[in-house]
Enzyme design. Structure first.
Site, short mmCIF file in Angstrom:
data_model
loop_
_atom_site.label_atom_id
_atom_site.label_comp_id
_atom_site.label_asym_id
_atom_site.label_seq_id
_atom_site.Cartn_x
_atom_site.Cartn_y
_atom_site.Cartn_z
N THR A 134 -10.03 3.02 11.22
CA THR A 134 -10.48 2.82 11.89
C THR A 134 -10.15 3.48 13.36
O THR A 134 -9.35 2.56 14.64
CB THR A 134 -9.71 1.15 11.55
OG1 THR A 134 -8.24 1.90 10.44
CG2 THR A 134 -10.22 0.18 10.93
N LYS A 189 0.63 -1.26 0.21
CA LYS A 189 -0.06 0.12 0.52
C LYS A 189 0.73 1.04 -0.29
O LYS A 189 1.84 1.22 0.74
CB LYS A 189 -0.75 0.23 1.08
CG LYS A 189 -1.59 0.81 1.37
CD LYS A 189 -2.93 1.45 2.32
CE LYS A 189 -2.64 1.62 4.02
NZ LYS A 189 -1.88 2.96 3.32
N ASP A 247 -12.85 15.71 -2.43
CA ASP A 247 -12.92 17.28 -2.56
C ASP A 247 -13.98 17.24 -2.85
O ASP A 247 -15.36 16.78 -2.95
CB ASP A 247 -12.00 17.23 -3.84
CG ASP A 247 -11.40 18.42 -3.00
OD1 ASP A 247 -11.87 20.07 -3.56
OD2 ASP A 247 -9.45 19.24 -3.28
N ASP A 283 -3.58 4.80 -1.63
CA ASP A 283 -4.36 5.17 -0.77
C ASP A 283 -4.74 6.43 -0.78
O ASP A 283 -3.60 7.09 0.46
CB ASP A 283 -3.88 4.10 0.93
CG ASP A 283 -4.42 4.01 1.90
OD1 ASP A 283 -5.64 5.06 1.61
OD2 ASP A 283 -4.28 4.55 3.15
N LYS A 324 -7.26 8.41 -0.50
CA LYS A 324 -8.24 8.98 0.02
C LYS A 324 -9.03 10.28 -0.42
O LYS A 324 -8.78 10.91 0.50
CB LYS A 324 -8.36 9.02 1.78
CG LYS A 324 -7.59 7.59 2.67
CD LYS A 324 -7.71 7.72 3.84
CE LYS A 324 -7.18 6.74 4.30
NZ LYS A 324 -5.76 6.05 4.24
N ARG A 376 2.62 -1.36 10.81
CA ARG A 376 3.59 -1.56 11.54
C ARG A 376 3.77 -2.47 11.81
O ARG A 376 5.00 -2.88 12.39
CB ARG A 376 3.37 -0.04 12.51
CG ARG A 376 3.41 1.21 12.19
CD ARG A 376 2.93 2.21 13.06
NE ARG A 376 1.22 1.52 12.68
CZ ARG A 376 0.30 2.96 13.70
NH1 ARG A 376 0.63 3.41 14.54
NH2 ARG A 376 -0.67 2.54 13.07
#
Ligand code: C5P
Length: 239
Positions: free
Chosen positions: A126, A34, A66, A61, A63, A218
């Site tokens: 999340t 990603k 607009d 990704d 996101k 991570r």
């Protein structure tokens, strides 16, 4: 699709050296990576073709959120980069999502060598929870209702699926339809810390809940040996 092909590794870094180490360690093992804002803004659009040339599939990704016209043009541009999955924020509304879909279609019409990317809408991050959406966003509905409403909107706009918490997948598939793709971050192996994530599960719980893809950052990228951490997660899955 094999289970290891349904794990997307979030390459969240701003450091060239760290990126090179991750690519070297994951190449030939991991299938999907990603590219989030951190990587994209640091290394620029060419990061997508670089990772594709290294053999990875790419979830871009960014996101997007607009006005519809800007969302359409942005989606057209990023589709041309050749990413396999792209996304926008569903809170931009149905009109914005329809414009985003139009942008993707325009790119595909102009360049028929492109493989259509999966077009995905982020529902609620999340890292958001009930308290946060009530206090900060003044949304006084249960978070799972907000998420399923946004998922229905995305489906109406012609999207392939959503990003959600693994805890919401069953409800989304029941509300929209079973083939509606659910990509779920907020994944923590048994041994990891939650950090800033709130609505989390283990990788195994996420797949058992019906997630089509899980996103792990991570827990793999900060491990001493990322490739071993990836393989350990697959072993822990035992599916
Ligand atoms: O390190 P960690 O596993 O928490 O990384 C999760 C990744 O998924 C991050 O790149 C984050 O931006 C992304 N993400 C998320 N929640 C969403 C959408 C994307 O955590 N709803």
């Amino acid at each position: 699709m094999k289970i290891d092909q349904r794990i997307i590794i979030a390459l969240d870094t701003q450091c060239e050296k760290e990126l090179n180490v991750l690519i070297k360690s994951l190449k030939g093992h991991a299938h999907y990576v990603k590219v989030g804002m951190e990587l994209f803004y640091t290394f620029g659009p060419s990061i997508v073709s670089r990772l594709k040339n290294e053999g990875f599939k790419v979830f871009l990704d960014l996101k997007i959120h607009d006005i519809p016209n800007t969302a359409r043009k942005s989606c057209k541009t990023i589709t041309k980069l050749g990413a396999d999955i792209i996304n926008v924020h569903s809170s931009g509304g149905i009109e914005m999502m329809k414009a985003a879909k139009k942008g993707v279609d325009e790119a595909l019409e102009e360049n028929n060598n492109l493989t259509p990317p999966l077009l995905i809408a982020v529902t609620q991050l999340t890292s958001n929870d009930q308290e946060m959406i009530e206090k900060d966003l003044l949304i006084n509905k249960p978070i799972h209702e907000v998420v399923t409403h946004y998922a229905k909107n995305a489906s109406l706009a012609g999207f392939d699926g959503v990003v959600s918490s693994p805890l919401e997948v069953k409800l989304i598939k029941k509300t929209v339809h079973n083939k509606f793709i659910c990509i779920t971050p907020g994944i923590r192996p048994e041994s990891s810390q939650k950090q800033d994530q709130k609505r989390v599960t283990t990788p195994k719980e996420a797949f058992l809940n019906g997630s089509d893809f899980i996103v792990i950052g991570r827990a793999i990228t900060q491990a001493k040996d990322p490739s071993k951490a990836f393989k350990d997660i697959i072993k822990e899955l035992d599916l």
